[in-house]
Design a protein around this motif. Structure first.
Motif, PDB file in Angstrom:
ATOM      1  N   UNK A 114       0.763  -1.220  -0.122  1.00 42.97           N
ATOM      2  CA  UNK A 114      -0.020  -0.034   0.031  1.00 42.97           C
ATOM      3  C   UNK A 114       0.977   1.269  -0.047  1.00 42.97           C
ATOM      4  N   UNK A 115       2.061   1.069   0.898  1.00 42.53           N
ATOM      5  CA  UNK A 115       2.888   2.361   0.793  1.00 42.53           C
ATOM      6  C   UNK A 115       3.664   2.623  -0.695  1.00 42.53           C
ATOM      7  N   UNK A 116       3.868   1.599  -0.991  1.00 44.12           N
ATOM      8  CA  UNK A 116       4.655   1.667  -2.366  1.00 44.12           C
ATOM      9  C   UNK A 116       3.431   2.319  -3.338  1.00 44.12           C
ATOM     10  N   UNK A 117       2.357   1.756  -3.454  1.00 47.11           N
ATOM     11  CA  UNK A 117       1.452   2.045  -4.225  1.00 47.11           C
ATOM     12  C   UNK A 117       1.012   3.488  -4.334  1.00 47.11           C
ATOM     13  N   UNK A 118       0.881   3.799  -2.907  1.00 46.10           N
ATOM     14  CA  UNK A 118       0.559   5.321  -2.716  1.00 46.10           C
ATOM     15  C   UNK A 118       1.657   6.061  -3.269  1.00 46.10           C
ATOM     16  N   UNK A 119       3.096   5.969  -3.062  1.00 44.26           N
ATOM     17  CA  UNK A 119       4.185   6.786  -3.653  1.00 44.26           C
ATOM     18  C   UNK A 119       4.210   6.467  -5.017  1.00 44.26           C
ATOM     19  N   UNK A 120       3.954   5.346  -5.572  1.00 45.59           N
ATOM     20  CA  UNK A 120       4.101   5.371  -7.217  1.00 45.59           C
ATOM     21  C   UNK A 120       2.981   6.136  -7.834  1.00 45.59           C
ATOM     22  N   UNK A 121       1.687   5.901  -7.135  1.00 46.84           N
ATOM     23  CA  UNK A 121       0.590   6.781  -7.750  1.00 46.84           C
ATOM     24  C   UNK A 121       0.927   8.188  -7.854  1.00 46.84           C
ATOM     25  N   UNK A 122       1.666   8.824  -6.605  1.00 46.75           N
ATOM     26  CA  UNK A 122       1.725  10.013  -6.439  1.00 46.75           C
ATOM     27  C   UNK A 122       2.916  10.663  -7.433  1.00 46.75           C
ATOM     28  N   UNK A 123       3.721   9.762  -7.815  1.00 47.67           N
ATOM     29  CA  UNK A 123       4.856  10.241  -8.583  1.00 47.67           C
ATOM     30  C   UNK A 123       4.727  10.039 -10.125  1.00 47.67           C
ATOM     31  N   UNK A 124       4.005   8.839 -10.346  1.00 53.97           N
ATOM     32  CA  UNK A 124       3.725   8.684 -11.871  1.00 53.97           C
ATOM     33  C   UNK A 124       2.183   8.929 -12.328  1.00 53.97           C
ATOM     34  N   UNK A 125       1.265   8.944 -11.225  1.00 52.69           N
ATOM     35  CA  UNK A 125      -0.129   9.139 -11.674  1.00 52.69           C
ATOM     36  C   UNK A 125      -0.426   7.808 -11.820  1.00 52.69           C
ATOM     37  N   UNK A 154       8.877  -2.038  -3.572  1.00 50.01           N
ATOM     38  CA  UNK A 154       8.940  -2.978  -2.249  1.00 50.01           C
ATOM     39  C   UNK A 154      10.211  -3.756  -2.435  1.00 50.01           C
ATOM     40  N   UNK A 155      10.391  -4.426  -1.439  1.00 56.17           N
ATOM     41  CA  UNK A 155      11.464  -5.592  -1.350  1.00 56.17           C
ATOM     42  C   UNK A 155      10.897  -6.734  -1.417  1.00 56.17           C
TER      43      UNK A 155
END
Length: 130
Positions: A22-33, A46-47
């Motif tokens: 979830x944290x990775x998705x939040x960051x990726x969505x924020x960065x890439x849209x 993620x690891x």
């Protein structure tokens, strides 16, 4: 303490993995849209092994829904508290919008999960005395 009160190692690991995704998705969505982001982008952030994503989520849409639900659940008590003291419809809506947009602004400034950000939301004003 009962066994059901303490999460098992496996349950704790599952919760940790889900939180990582979830944290990775939040960051990726924020960065890439959302439109440009892919499941592969999320997994790379993620690891975890790539197949692990699908143990928790079916698709990019599924993880977006989980993020949206998490945001709504965390914001709901703040909205309720803000609206509780409203005596007029205008106050009810004004307080709700104020909390909602404070949450949106906090999300833009800090992409941590909403539960970690909600502590910084403004507290609603005390109800007016008649």
């Amino acid at each position: 303490m009962t066994a059901s009160a303490t999460p098992s190692r496996r349950d704790a690991a599952r919760e940790k993995n889900r939180a990582l995704i979830l944290a990775a998705a939040r960051g990726v969505f924020a960065e890439l849209g959302y439109a440009k982001a892919t499941v592969r982008d999320i997994v790379r952030a993620t690891p975890l092994a790539s197949g692990t994503f699908y143990n928790y989520f079916k698709s990019k849409e599924d993880i977006y829904q989980a993020l949206r639900d998490d945001e709504a659940l965390a914001l709901r008590p703040h909205l309720a508290a803000a609206r509780a003291g409203a005596t007029l419809a205008q106050d009810f809506f004004s307080r709700g919008f104020r909390i909602f947009f404070a949450g949106v602004l906090a999300a833009r400034e800090n992409p941590r999960p909403r539960r970690a950000r909600c502590a910084g939301l403004p507290t609603p004003p005390a109800p007016r005395s008649a």
